[in-house]
Design a protein around this motif. Structure first.
Motif, PDB file in Angstrom:
ATOM      1  N   ILE A   1      -9.910   0.719   8.155  1.00 55.03           N
ATOM      2  CA  ILE A   1     -10.228   2.152   8.278  1.00 55.03           C
ATOM      3  C   ILE A   1     -10.702   2.449   9.695  1.00 55.03           C
ATOM      4  CG2 ILE A   1     -11.680   4.033   7.426  1.00 55.03           C
ATOM      5  CD1 ILE A   1      -9.419   3.061   5.487  1.00 55.03           C
ATOM      6  N   GLU A   2     -11.555   1.582  10.224  1.00 50.64           N
ATOM      7  CA  GLU A   2     -12.033   1.770  11.603  1.00 50.64           C
ATOM      8  C   GLU A   2     -10.877   1.652  12.592  1.00 50.64           C
ATOM      9  OE1 GLU A   2     -14.025   2.505  14.948  1.00 50.64           O
ATOM     10  OE2 GLU A   2     -14.709   2.907  12.896  1.00 50.64           O
ATOM     11  N   VAL A   3     -10.005   0.677  12.371  1.00 55.52           N
ATOM     12  CA  VAL A   3      -8.815   0.513  13.227  1.00 55.52           C
ATOM     13  C   VAL A   3      -7.959   1.774  13.178  1.00 55.52           C
ATOM     14  CG1 VAL A   3      -6.610  -0.730  13.445  1.00 55.52           C
ATOM     15  CG2 VAL A   3      -8.743  -2.012  13.136  1.00 55.52           C
ATOM     16  N   SER A   4      -7.750   2.291  11.976  1.00 51.61           N
ATOM     17  CA  SER A   4      -6.931   3.501  11.810  1.00 51.61           C
ATOM     18  C   SER A   4      -7.530   4.673  12.573  1.00 51.61           C
ATOM     19  CB  SER A   4      -6.805   3.858  10.326  1.00 51.61           C
ATOM     20  OG  SER A   4      -6.141   2.827   9.632  1.00 51.61           O
ATOM     21  N   ARG A   5      -8.842   4.800  12.514  1.00 50.84           N
ATOM     22  CA  ARG A   5      -9.493   5.917  13.219  1.00 50.84           C
ATOM     23  C   ARG A   5      -9.342   5.766  14.739  1.00 50.84           C
ATOM     24  NH1 ARG A   5     -13.518   6.233   8.670  1.00 50.84           N
ATOM     25  NH2 ARG A   5     -12.596   7.925   7.453  1.00 50.84           N
ATOM     26  N   GLN A   6      -9.469   4.536  15.203  1.00 52.31           N
ATOM     27  CA  GLN A   6      -9.293   4.306  16.642  1.00 52.31           C
ATOM     28  C   GLN A   6      -7.867   4.629  17.088  1.00 52.31           C
ATOM     29  OE1 GLN A   6     -10.953   0.842  18.613  1.00 52.31           O
ATOM     30  NE2 GLN A   6     -12.319   0.459  16.882  1.00 52.31           N
ATOM     31  N   LEU A   7      -6.918   4.399  16.189  1.00 47.17           N
ATOM     32  CA  LEU A   7      -5.509   4.672  16.499  1.00 47.17           C
ATOM     33  C   LEU A   7      -5.117   6.118  16.178  1.00 47.17           C
ATOM     34  CD1 LEU A   7      -3.921   1.379  15.102  1.00 47.17           C
ATOM     35  CD2 LEU A   7      -4.308   1.963  17.503  1.00 47.17           C
ATOM     36  N   GLN A   8      -6.122   6.908  15.729  1.00 46.46           N
ATOM     37  CA  GLN A   8      -5.914   8.322  15.370  1.00 46.46           C
ATOM     38  C   GLN A   8      -4.882   8.493  14.250  1.00 46.46           C
ATOM     39  OE1 GLN A   8      -5.253   9.896  19.466  1.00 46.46           O
ATOM     40  NE2 GLN A   8      -7.214  10.937  19.153  1.00 46.46           N
ATOM     41  N   ILE A   9      -4.931   7.565  13.296  1.00 51.54           N
ATOM     42  CA  ILE A   9      -4.105   7.641  12.085  1.00 51.54           C
ATOM     43  C   ILE A   9      -4.886   8.436  11.040  1.00 51.54           C
ATOM     44  CG2 ILE A   9      -3.189   6.285  10.146  1.00 51.54           C
ATOM     45  CD1 ILE A   9      -2.788   3.959  12.163  1.00 51.54           C
ATOM     46  N   GLU A  10      -4.214   9.355  10.384  1.00 55.08           N
ATOM     47  CA  GLU A  10      -4.869  10.110   9.307  1.00 55.08           C
ATOM     48  C   GLU A  10      -5.230   9.165   8.166  1.00 55.08           C
ATOM     49  OE1 GLU A  10      -4.070  13.811   6.202  1.00 55.08           O
ATOM     50  OE2 GLU A  10      -2.371  12.846   7.191  1.00 55.08           O
ATOM     51  N   VAL A  11      -6.482   9.217   7.734  1.00 51.38           N
ATOM     52  CA  VAL A  11      -6.956   8.378   6.638  1.00 51.38           C
ATOM     53  C   VAL A  11      -7.156   9.248   5.403  1.00 51.38           C
ATOM     54  CG1 VAL A  11      -8.762   6.800   5.824  1.00 51.38           C
ATOM     55  CG2 VAL A  11      -8.112   6.817   8.256  1.00 51.38           C
ATOM     56  N   LEU A  12      -6.383   8.981   4.366  1.00 48.64           N
ATOM     57  CA  LEU A  12      -6.508   9.738   3.117  1.00 48.64           C
ATOM     58  C   LEU A  12      -7.669   9.181   2.289  1.00 48.64           C
ATOM     59  CD1 LEU A  12      -2.716   9.910   2.197  1.00 48.64           C
ATOM     60  CD2 LEU A  12      -4.089  11.693   3.268  1.00 48.64           C
ATOM     61  N   PRO A  13      -8.258   9.991   1.399  1.00 46.47           N
ATOM     62  CA  PRO A  13      -9.376   9.502   0.577  1.00 46.47           C
ATOM     63  C   PRO A  13      -9.033   8.227  -0.196  1.00 46.47           C
ATOM     64  CG  PRO A  13      -9.141  11.884   0.347  1.00 46.47           C
ATOM     65  CD  PRO A  13      -7.965  11.423   1.153  1.00 46.47           C
ATOM     66  N   GLU A  14      -7.803   8.151  -0.688  1.00 45.16           N
ATOM     67  CA  GLU A  14      -7.384   6.973  -1.458  1.00 45.16           C
ATOM     68  C   GLU A  14      -7.364   5.718  -0.575  1.00 45.16           C
ATOM     69  OE1 GLU A  14      -5.872  10.620  -3.428  1.00 45.16           O
ATOM     70  OE2 GLU A  14      -5.813   9.875  -1.369  1.00 45.16           O
ATOM     71  N   GLU A  15      -7.004   5.914   0.692  1.00 39.91           N
ATOM     72  CA  GLU A  15      -6.972   4.785   1.635  1.00 39.91           C
ATOM     73  C   GLU A  15      -8.387   4.348   2.000  1.00 39.91           C
ATOM     74  OE1 GLU A  15      -2.713   6.209   3.573  1.00 39.91           O
ATOM     75  OE2 GLU A  15      -4.605   6.927   4.418  1.00 39.91           O
ATOM     76  N   GLU A  16      -9.286   5.306   2.075  1.00 40.56           N
ATOM     77  CA  GLU A  16     -10.697   4.997   2.343  1.00 40.56           C
ATOM     78  C   GLU A  16     -11.260   4.136   1.212  1.00 40.56           C
ATOM     79  OE1 GLU A  16     -13.781   5.866   5.024  1.00 40.56           O
ATOM     80  OE2 GLU A  16     -12.706   7.717   4.656  1.00 40.56           O
ATOM     81  N   LEU A  17     -10.872   4.450  -0.022  1.00 40.64           N
ATOM     82  CA  LEU A  17     -11.347   3.697  -1.185  1.00 40.64           C
ATOM     83  C   LEU A  17     -10.710   2.310  -1.283  1.00 40.64           C
ATOM     84  CD1 LEU A  17     -11.312   6.457  -3.968  1.00 40.64           C
ATOM     85  CD2 LEU A  17     -13.311   5.146  -3.222  1.00 40.64           C
ATOM     86  N   PHE A  18      -9.463   2.193  -0.821  1.00 38.55           N
ATOM     87  CA  PHE A  18      -8.696   0.949  -0.964  1.00 38.55           C
ATOM     88  C   PHE A  18      -7.972   0.680   0.355  1.00 38.55           C
ATOM     89  CE2 PHE A  18      -4.929  -1.284  -3.152  1.00 38.55           C
ATOM     90  CZ  PHE A  18      -5.590  -2.501  -3.191  1.00 38.55           C
ATOM     91  N   PRO A  19      -8.720   0.155   1.355  1.00 41.15           N
ATOM     92  CA  PRO A  19      -8.183   0.045   2.719  1.00 41.15           C
ATOM     93  C   PRO A  19      -6.930  -0.817   2.856  1.00 41.15           C
ATOM     94  CG  PRO A  19     -10.568  -0.235   2.721  1.00 41.15           C
ATOM     95  CD  PRO A  19     -10.134  -0.237   1.288  1.00 41.15           C
ATOM     96  N   MET A  20      -6.709  -1.734   1.929  1.00 45.28           N
ATOM     97  CA  MET A  20      -5.505  -2.567   2.021  1.00 45.28           C
ATOM     98  C   MET A  20      -4.259  -1.705   2.215  1.00 45.28           C
ATOM     99  SD  MET A  20      -2.523  -3.772   0.672  1.00 45.28           S
ATOM    100  CE  MET A  20      -2.452  -3.283  -1.047  1.00 45.28           C
ATOM    101  N   ILE A  21      -4.243  -0.564   1.537  1.00 47.50           N
ATOM    102  CA  ILE A  21      -3.028   0.242   1.442  1.00 47.50           C
ATOM    103  C   ILE A  21      -2.661   0.954   2.749  1.00 47.50           C
ATOM    104  CG2 ILE A  21      -3.854   2.517   0.699  1.00 47.50           C
ATOM    105  CD1 ILE A  21      -2.011   2.126  -1.783  1.00 47.50           C
ATOM    106  N   ILE A  22      -3.632   1.059   3.661  1.00 44.78           N
ATOM    107  CA  ILE A  22      -3.344   1.753   4.919  1.00 44.78           C
ATOM    108  C   ILE A  22      -2.650   0.830   5.925  1.00 44.78           C
ATOM    109  CG2 ILE A  22      -5.444   1.354   6.292  1.00 44.78           C
ATOM    110  CD1 ILE A  22      -5.405   4.462   6.818  1.00 44.78           C
TER     111      ILE A  22
END
Length: 206
Positions: free
Chosen positions: A78-99
């Motif tokens: 999730i932190e990596v995604s935010r640094q890369l400016q990837i949109e993080v959906l609530p479901e991905e926040e709950l289950f980071p594997m999926i991002i």
């Protein structure tokens, strides 16, 4: 290249061989099983693409690339995604594997120089699929489920292979339907998967 990727590549000498470079990148970053899985999915994607007259070279490349984000542990994604400016959906926040699919998409472009949007989009939805999926999206999605990264035989494989004889869409739906029938046991239902389920169900007339 984004600074977050610099440490992952600084000790690697890449050649002109993309397949070898991807395998080297993953093994160097302590993901040897993922490296082998990616090569297997590439081979399977090529096979399926040839069955359904998709671009088999693009399919193979997408297969090699699809899980390159395994170098980031789930807890960091999730932190990596935010640094890369990837949109993080609530479901991905709950289950980071999926991002990881979205991170792999960015890495394919930034580390391996992939500019083919069709390849990048397929990598970016290979776990969940999505509505209005392209032929290549479906090829990679199905290939990843056939050449899965667990031990033993996938519990859904017989149904998937049977449906794949009808069409690629039937094959893709067979896996999504398998998940849908067990959705109470899933940690999350990704909205892209939900949209793909509704769309493909109508197409295959289940």
């Amino acid at each position: 290249m984004h600074t977050i990727f610099k440490n992952l590549t600084k000790n690697i000498e890449f050649s002109s061989d993309l397949k070898s470079n991807i395998h080297l990148f993953l093994t160097t970053n302590k993901c040897p099983q993922t490296a082998d899985h990616c090569i297997d999915v590439g081979s399977e994607a090529r096979r399926i693409a040839l069955m359904f007259e998709a671009n088999h070279e693009a399919a193979e490349i997408a297969g090699w690339l699809h899980d390159i984000s395994a170098v980031f542990p789930s807890a960091e994604r999730i932190e990596v995604s935010r640094q890369l400016q990837i949109e993080v959906l609530p479901e991905e926040e709950l289950f980071p594997m999926i991002i990881h699919q979205k991170i792999s998409k960015v890495m394919a472009g930034e580390i391996f120089g992939i500019t083919d949007q069709e390849i990048l989009e397929a990598v970016g939805c290979h776990t969940t699929l999505r509505a209005n999926a392209t032929l290549l999206d479906q090829v990679l999605f199905v290939a990843d489920k056939i050449a899965w990264d667990q031990s033993g035989e996938p519990p859904y494989i017989k149904e998937l292979n049977r449906e794949l004889k009808k069409s690629l869409t039937h094959g893709a739906f067979a896996y999504i339907n398998y998940l849908w029938e067990r959705k109470e046991t899933l940690k999350v239902i990704h909205p892209w998967l939900k949209e793909a389920y509704g769309e493909l169900r109508n197409k295959v007339h289940y």
